[in-house]
Write an enzyme that holds these catalytic residues in place. Structure first.
Site, PDB file in Angstrom:
ATOM      1  N   GLU A  63      -1.112  10.102  -4.826  1.00  0.00           N
ATOM      2  CA  GLU A  63      -2.225  11.041  -4.611  1.00  0.00           C
ATOM      3  C   GLU A  63      -2.236  12.117  -5.696  1.00  0.00           C
ATOM      4  O   GLU A  63      -1.293  12.902  -5.832  1.00  0.00           O
ATOM      5  CB  GLU A  63      -2.101  11.666  -3.230  1.00  0.00           C
ATOM      6  CG  GLU A  63      -2.334  10.656  -2.112  1.00  0.00           C
ATOM      7  CD  GLU A  63      -1.956  11.153  -0.731  1.00  0.00           C
ATOM      8  OE1 GLU A  63      -2.215  10.423   0.240  1.00  0.00           O
ATOM      9  OE2 GLU A  63      -1.412  12.264  -0.614  1.00  0.00           O
ATOM     10  N   THR A  94       3.059   6.557   4.098  1.00  0.00           N
ATOM     11  CA  THR A  94       3.586   5.255   4.482  1.00  0.00           C
ATOM     12  C   THR A  94       3.445   4.262   3.341  1.00  0.00           C
ATOM     13  O   THR A  94       2.432   4.191   2.684  1.00  0.00           O
ATOM     14  CB  THR A  94       2.840   4.719   5.698  1.00  0.00           C
ATOM     15  OG1 THR A  94       3.051   5.596   6.783  1.00  0.00           O
ATOM     16  CG2 THR A  94       3.318   3.354   6.107  1.00  0.00           C
ATOM     17  N   LYS A 103       0.842  -1.187   0.000  1.00  0.00           N
ATOM     18  CA  LYS A 103       0.000   0.000   0.000  1.00  0.00           C
ATOM     19  C   LYS A 103       0.874   1.231   0.000  1.00  0.00           C
ATOM     20  O   LYS A 103       2.035   1.203   0.440  1.00  0.00           O
ATOM     21  CB  LYS A 103      -0.958   0.013   1.196  1.00  0.00           C
ATOM     22  CG  LYS A 103      -0.318   0.079   2.574  1.00  0.00           C
ATOM     23  CD  LYS A 103       0.097   1.444   3.062  1.00  0.00           C
ATOM     24  CE  LYS A 103      -1.030   2.439   2.992  1.00  0.00           C
ATOM     25  NZ  LYS A 103      -0.524   3.810   3.427  1.00  0.00           N
ATOM     26  N   ASN A 158      -4.403  17.115   0.462  1.00  0.00           N
ATOM     27  CA  ASN A 158      -3.557  17.176   1.652  1.00  0.00           C
ATOM     28  C   ASN A 158      -3.641  18.466   2.461  1.00  0.00           C
ATOM     29  O   ASN A 158      -3.134  18.523   3.581  1.00  0.00           O
ATOM     30  CB  ASN A 158      -2.089  16.938   1.257  1.00  0.00           C
ATOM     31  CG  ASN A 158      -1.820  15.488   0.939  1.00  0.00           C
ATOM     32  OD1 ASN A 158      -1.736  14.661   1.835  1.00  0.00           O
ATOM     33  ND2 ASN A 158      -1.707  15.165  -0.339  1.00  0.00           N
TER      34      ASN A 158
END
Length: 444
Positions: free
Chosen positions: A304, A218, A191, A432
């Protein structure tokens, strides 16, 4: 490489003797911050070997290190394990003594739930930083996940979903190949979409591991395999594979507190164990390299807000460290990344980024060019520090595809480095930035 390794279904349950599950236990309460708008998404996974397995790991070198990483570093030293418990929604980072106690409780509770011996469980976490784990929910999730364990494609998919945070899709792979006459299978899930520029080492201590020696939200990766292999050799091959894959990617230049790669090898393929000088060693290394690189690329492609993927290839550096520094400076430059998003072949920003890096750069020797992804035909925009006759239209066409390669030659030596990078978009900023007027958007 693909001809050598056959991709198969099943990811982490494809190798013999492995089970997996993923359940929802509301670790990050629905309605609290980004990511919880996905509803009851699975958020706790178990990956289990039916027999004790050889273990190897690579861990973040961030000096602010999450509790589950600290627990794993110590446990992985033993060289054997049998289960990984992993969660999303809470990183269990910056949580002090309580966080460390909770990470230890996660592994010990998992061992009791599965009736496994002490020391046989490993743990990984991802999600919000600075929030203590809701241990009642975690315990309930472990019990449910233990009941739900299975070996179907769906079980593997459930585990892959359970470790996702801002990921838009699960990331899985499995391959099979012959090793010493026996069929070997390697499977993996990972992930990651934001807070991505891993720099991992076997102990979490700096420096991170880079290819060919020297310094190297992460990302988590869990790999299963049925190969019979000694722990030292497994750690050696994992270190090399990570150096050429996860430690070569960047989305936003941010290293997480929780980055972890764990491998379990249970030996059920019953191949003869091999040494570092055997032909089998090279074949196995190539297989593990393939799995890690394919998973790492999946992370960048799912970054993202990402629209474009750029492979930055630096050659002709004096040292490997110089090549790495130049590649990272370009791959992480906000100005370069935004120009990629806009389709602007702005070589001025590229050479500027190299110039302020720690790499030795001589302006009059730098070449910069573009090619199709994996292509050998390069359109040079800069040669020996001066613009070429390539037209602006030609250069724009070269950077228009969703994926392309950027070639940089410093013409100072023989060292090189690669970074798998992406553009910087409005969507990344919007995702974000948060909104102080709407507390539900804050907190990760």
């Amino acid at each position: 490489m693909k001809k050598m390794f056959k991709e198969i279904s099943g990811s982490i349950v494809a190798p013999k003797g492995f089970l997996a599950s993923g359940v929802f236990c509301d670790i990050k309460k629905i309605g609290t911050g980004k990511g919880s708008n996905k509803g009851p998404k699975r958020d706790l996974a178990l990956i289990v070997s039916g027999t004790p397995a050889t273990v190897a790991g690579m861990f973040t070198t961030n000096q602010v290190c999450a509790a589950p990483v600290k627990v794993c570093v110590e446990r992985a030293k033993k060289g054997t394990a049998q289960v990984v418990v992993a969660n999303s929604g809470n990183a269990n980072a910056c949580t002090g003594k309580q966080g460390l106690a909770d990470a230890r409780e996660m592994v010990s509770f998992t061992e009791r739930a599965l009736n496994f011996p002490k020391g046989s469980a490993l743990v990984g976490s991802t999600g919000r930083i600075g929030v203590t784990m809701p241990m009642d929910n975690v315990r309930a999730g472990i019990i449910e996940a233990a009941v739900e364990l299975g070996s179907t494609i769906e079980h593997a998919a459930h585990a892959a979903e359970a470790i996702m945070t801002s990921d838009s899709r699960p990331k899985q792979i499995a391959i099979e190949f012959k090793l010493g006459g026996e069929k070997i299978r390697i499977g993996g899930i990972c992930k990651g979409a934001g807070m991505i520029q891993p720099g991992m080492s076997p102990t979490g201590a700096r420096p991170a591991t880079l290819a060919h020696g020297g310094l190297h939200a992460t990302m988590l990766c869990f790999i299963t395999m049925d190969v019979a292999i000694d722990a030292k050799i497994l750690q050696t091959t994992l270190k090399e594979a990570v150096a050429n894959s996860f430690n070569r990617i960047t989305v936003d230049g941010d290293m997480s507190t929780n980055d972890t790669v764990l491998v379990l090898a249970n030996g059920l393929a019953e191949n003869k164990k091999f040494g570092v000088r055997s032909s089998e060693f090279g074949v196995f290394q190539a297989g593990l390299n393939y799995v890690c690189l394919e998973l790492a690329k999946k992370i960048v492609r799912d970054g993202e807000g990402v629209h474009r993927i750029v492979t930055v290839r630096v050659n002709g550096a004096k040292t490997i460290q110089d090549a790495d520094a130049a590649a990272r400076a370009v791959a992480n430059s906000a100005l370069v990344k935004t120009s990629w998003h806009g389709g602007d072949p702005n070589w001025g920003r590229i050479i500027d980024a190299m110039g302020y890096s720690s790499a030795k750069v001589v302006e009059e020797k730098v070449d910069i060019g573009y090619s199709a992804s994996g292509g050998k035909k390069i359109l040079w925009s800069l040669k020996r520090g001066q613009p070429t006759k390539a037209t602006f239209k030609e250069l724009c066409n070269a950077v228009a595809p969703k994926e392309f390669d950027l070639h940089i030659n410093l013409n100072l030596g023989k060292a090189g480095a690669v970074m798998y990078a992406c553009d910087l978009t409005e969507e990344y900023v919007d995702f974000n930035k948060g909104d102080v007027g709407n507390p539900t958007t804050l907190g990760g």
